[in-house]
Design a protein around this motif. Sequence first.
Motif, PDB file in Angstrom:
ATOM      1  N   TYR A  10      16.635  -4.255  -5.114  1.00  0.00           N
ATOM      2  CA  TYR A  10      15.583  -4.890  -5.902  1.00  0.00           C
ATOM      3  C   TYR A  10      15.332  -6.307  -5.408  1.00  0.00           C
ATOM      4  CZ  TYR A  10      19.381  -7.413  -8.192  1.00  0.00           C
ATOM      5  OH  TYR A  10      20.470  -8.211  -8.425  1.00  0.00           O
ATOM      6  N   THR A  11      14.221  -6.864  -5.877  1.00  0.00           N
ATOM      7  CA  THR A  11      13.918  -8.269  -5.631  1.00  0.00           C
ATOM      8  C   THR A  11      13.688  -8.949  -6.974  1.00  0.00           C
ATOM      9  OG1 THR A  11      12.432  -9.867  -4.614  1.00  0.00           O
ATOM     10  CG2 THR A  11      11.452  -7.790  -5.282  1.00  0.00           C
ATOM     11  N   GLY A  12      14.138 -10.168  -7.081  1.00  0.00           N
ATOM     12  CA  GLY A  12      13.907 -10.950  -8.283  1.00  0.00           C
ATOM     13  C   GLY A  12      12.677 -11.829  -8.167  1.00  0.00           C
ATOM     14  N   VAL A  13      12.015 -11.787  -7.009  1.00  0.00           N
ATOM     15  CA  VAL A  13      10.820 -12.587  -6.801  1.00  0.00           C
ATOM     16  C   VAL A  13       9.659 -11.888  -7.500  1.00  0.00           C
ATOM     17  CG1 VAL A  13       9.205 -13.461  -5.066  1.00  0.00           C
ATOM     18  CG2 VAL A  13      11.654 -13.556  -4.636  1.00  0.00           C
ATOM     19  N   LYS A  14       9.038 -12.592  -8.432  1.00  0.00           N
ATOM     20  CA  LYS A  14       7.986 -11.989  -9.256  1.00  0.00           C
ATOM     21  C   LYS A  14       6.792 -11.494  -8.443  1.00  0.00           C
ATOM     22  CE  LYS A  14       9.171 -14.501 -13.418  1.00  0.00           C
ATOM     23  NZ  LYS A  14       8.733 -15.444 -14.450  1.00  0.00           N
ATOM     24  N   TYR A  15       6.457 -12.192  -7.362  1.00  0.00           N
ATOM     25  CA  TYR A  15       5.265 -11.795  -6.606  1.00  0.00           C
ATOM     26  C   TYR A  15       5.527 -10.605  -5.683  1.00  0.00           C
ATOM     27  CZ  TYR A  15       7.287 -14.728  -2.878  1.00  0.00           C
ATOM     28  OH  TYR A  15       8.120 -15.289  -1.947  1.00  0.00           O
ATOM     29  N   GLY A  16       6.753 -10.147  -5.598  1.00  0.00           N
ATOM     30  CA  GLY A  16       7.078  -9.002  -4.745  1.00  0.00           C
ATOM     31  C   GLY A  16       6.269  -7.761  -5.093  1.00  0.00           C
ATOM     32  N   VAL A  17       6.033  -7.556  -6.376  1.00  0.00           N
ATOM     33  CA  VAL A  17       5.276  -6.376  -6.804  1.00  0.00           C
ATOM     34  C   VAL A  17       3.850  -6.396  -6.255  1.00  0.00           C
ATOM     35  CG1 VAL A  17       4.503  -7.371  -9.016  1.00  0.00           C
ATOM     36  CG2 VAL A  17       4.737  -4.898  -8.775  1.00  0.00           C
ATOM     37  N   TYR A  18       3.268  -7.577  -6.105  1.00  0.00           N
ATOM     38  CA  TYR A  18       1.898  -7.664  -5.586  1.00  0.00           C
ATOM     39  C   TYR A  18       1.849  -7.276  -4.109  1.00  0.00           C
ATOM     40  CZ  TYR A  18       1.357 -10.180  -9.948  1.00  0.00           C
ATOM     41  OH  TYR A  18       1.376 -10.520 -11.262  1.00  0.00           O
ATOM     42  N   HIS A  19       2.882  -7.620  -3.363  1.00  0.00           N
ATOM     43  CA  HIS A  19       2.932  -7.200  -1.962  1.00  0.00           C
ATOM     44  C   HIS A  19       3.205  -5.697  -1.874  1.00  0.00           C
ATOM     45  CE1 HIS A  19       2.526 -11.103  -0.150  1.00  0.00           C
ATOM     46  NE2 HIS A  19       3.508 -11.585  -0.892  1.00  0.00           N
ATOM     47  N   GLN A  20       4.052  -5.200  -2.760  1.00  0.00           N
ATOM     48  CA  GLN A  20       4.400  -3.779  -2.753  1.00  0.00           C
ATOM     49  C   GLN A  20       3.189  -2.903  -3.068  1.00  0.00           C
ATOM     50  OE1 GLN A  20       7.344  -2.399  -1.904  1.00  0.00           O
ATOM     51  NE2 GLN A  20       6.894  -0.315  -2.503  1.00  0.00           N
ATOM     52  N   THR A  21       2.433  -3.272  -4.094  1.00  0.00           N
ATOM     53  CA  THR A  21       1.348  -2.417  -4.577  1.00  0.00           C
ATOM     54  C   THR A  21      -0.042  -2.895  -4.176  1.00  0.00           C
ATOM     55  OG1 THR A  21       1.216  -3.615  -6.683  1.00  0.00           O
ATOM     56  CG2 THR A  21       2.709  -1.712  -6.576  1.00  0.00           C
ATOM     57  N   GLY A  22      -0.170  -4.161  -3.789  1.00  0.00           N
ATOM     58  CA  GLY A  22      -1.470  -4.714  -3.447  1.00  0.00           C
ATOM     59  C   GLY A  22      -2.214  -5.173  -4.695  1.00  0.00           C
ATOM     60  N   THR A  23      -3.285  -5.902  -4.476  1.00  0.00           N
ATOM     61  CA  THR A  23      -4.159  -6.365  -5.555  1.00  0.00           C
ATOM     62  C   THR A  23      -5.590  -6.120  -5.119  1.00  0.00           C
ATOM     63  OG1 THR A  23      -4.438  -8.618  -4.691  1.00  0.00           O
ATOM     64  CG2 THR A  23      -2.507  -8.228  -6.100  1.00  0.00           C
ATOM     65  N   LYS A  24      -6.553  -6.564  -5.926  1.00  0.00           N
ATOM     66  CA  LYS A  24      -7.959  -6.406  -5.541  1.00  0.00           C
ATOM     67  C   LYS A  24      -8.283  -7.182  -4.269  1.00  0.00           C
ATOM     68  CE  LYS A  24      -9.802  -5.502 -10.124  1.00  0.00           C
ATOM     69  NZ  LYS A  24     -10.656  -5.986 -11.215  1.00  0.00           N
ATOM     70  N   LYS A  25      -7.598  -8.303  -4.069  1.00  0.00           N
ATOM     71  CA  LYS A  25      -7.896  -9.171  -2.928  1.00  0.00           C
ATOM     72  C   LYS A  25      -6.865  -9.088  -1.807  1.00  0.00           C
ATOM     73  CE  LYS A  25     -10.464 -12.595  -5.560  1.00  0.00           C
ATOM     74  NZ  LYS A  25     -10.655 -14.020  -5.807  1.00  0.00           N
ATOM     75  N   MET A  26      -5.788  -8.356  -2.029  1.00  0.00           N
ATOM     76  CA  MET A  26      -4.703  -8.322  -1.036  1.00  0.00           C
ATOM     77  C   MET A  26      -4.250  -6.874  -0.833  1.00  0.00           C
ATOM     78  SD  MET A  26      -1.084 -10.380  -1.183  1.00  0.00           S
ATOM     79  CE  MET A  26      -0.464  -9.496  -2.599  1.00  0.00           C
TER      80      MET A  26
END
Length: 150
Positions: free
Chosen positions: A104-120
């Motif tokens: 696991y990662t404790g870095v909160k923004y990790g999920v955005y890299h894992q799943t992507g966002t509208k802009k990333m």
Amino acid sequence: MEIRIDSRQVRKLLAKGLSTLGDMTPAMRNIAQMMRSTVDKNFEAEGRDERGRTHIWKELASSTQGRRAKYKGEAKKAHPILEFTGRLKQSINIAWGKDWAQVYTGVKYGVYHQTGTKKMPARPFMVMPKSDLRDIENYFQNWLEKEMKP
């Protein structure tokens, strides 16, 4: 005619199996380490998919490359992807217990890299290629066979 089976050995083996399966901590620790190694390989390869194909992460946007170059004072070097500060990669941890293992990662923004966002775009780093999964399955099977020997 009478057939008698001395089941002491079978009962002894079953008791050992129940004891072993009740606390698989040593195996789970090693499996967690193997899972961590998989995530490290994903970073090194700049992405791997379930089939083990490498370099699957989408390139950084040119605007991101420019910001990186300006911040780091170097040419527009975009690599390694997801390692601008190294915080995400360094945050990868493992945990285990009697019958579980995790990475696991404790870095909160990790999920955005894992799943992507509208802009990333997604750049999944928590992927388990089938070959790595087979390695874990083989390790666990060998561990069980060793532990269950009479």
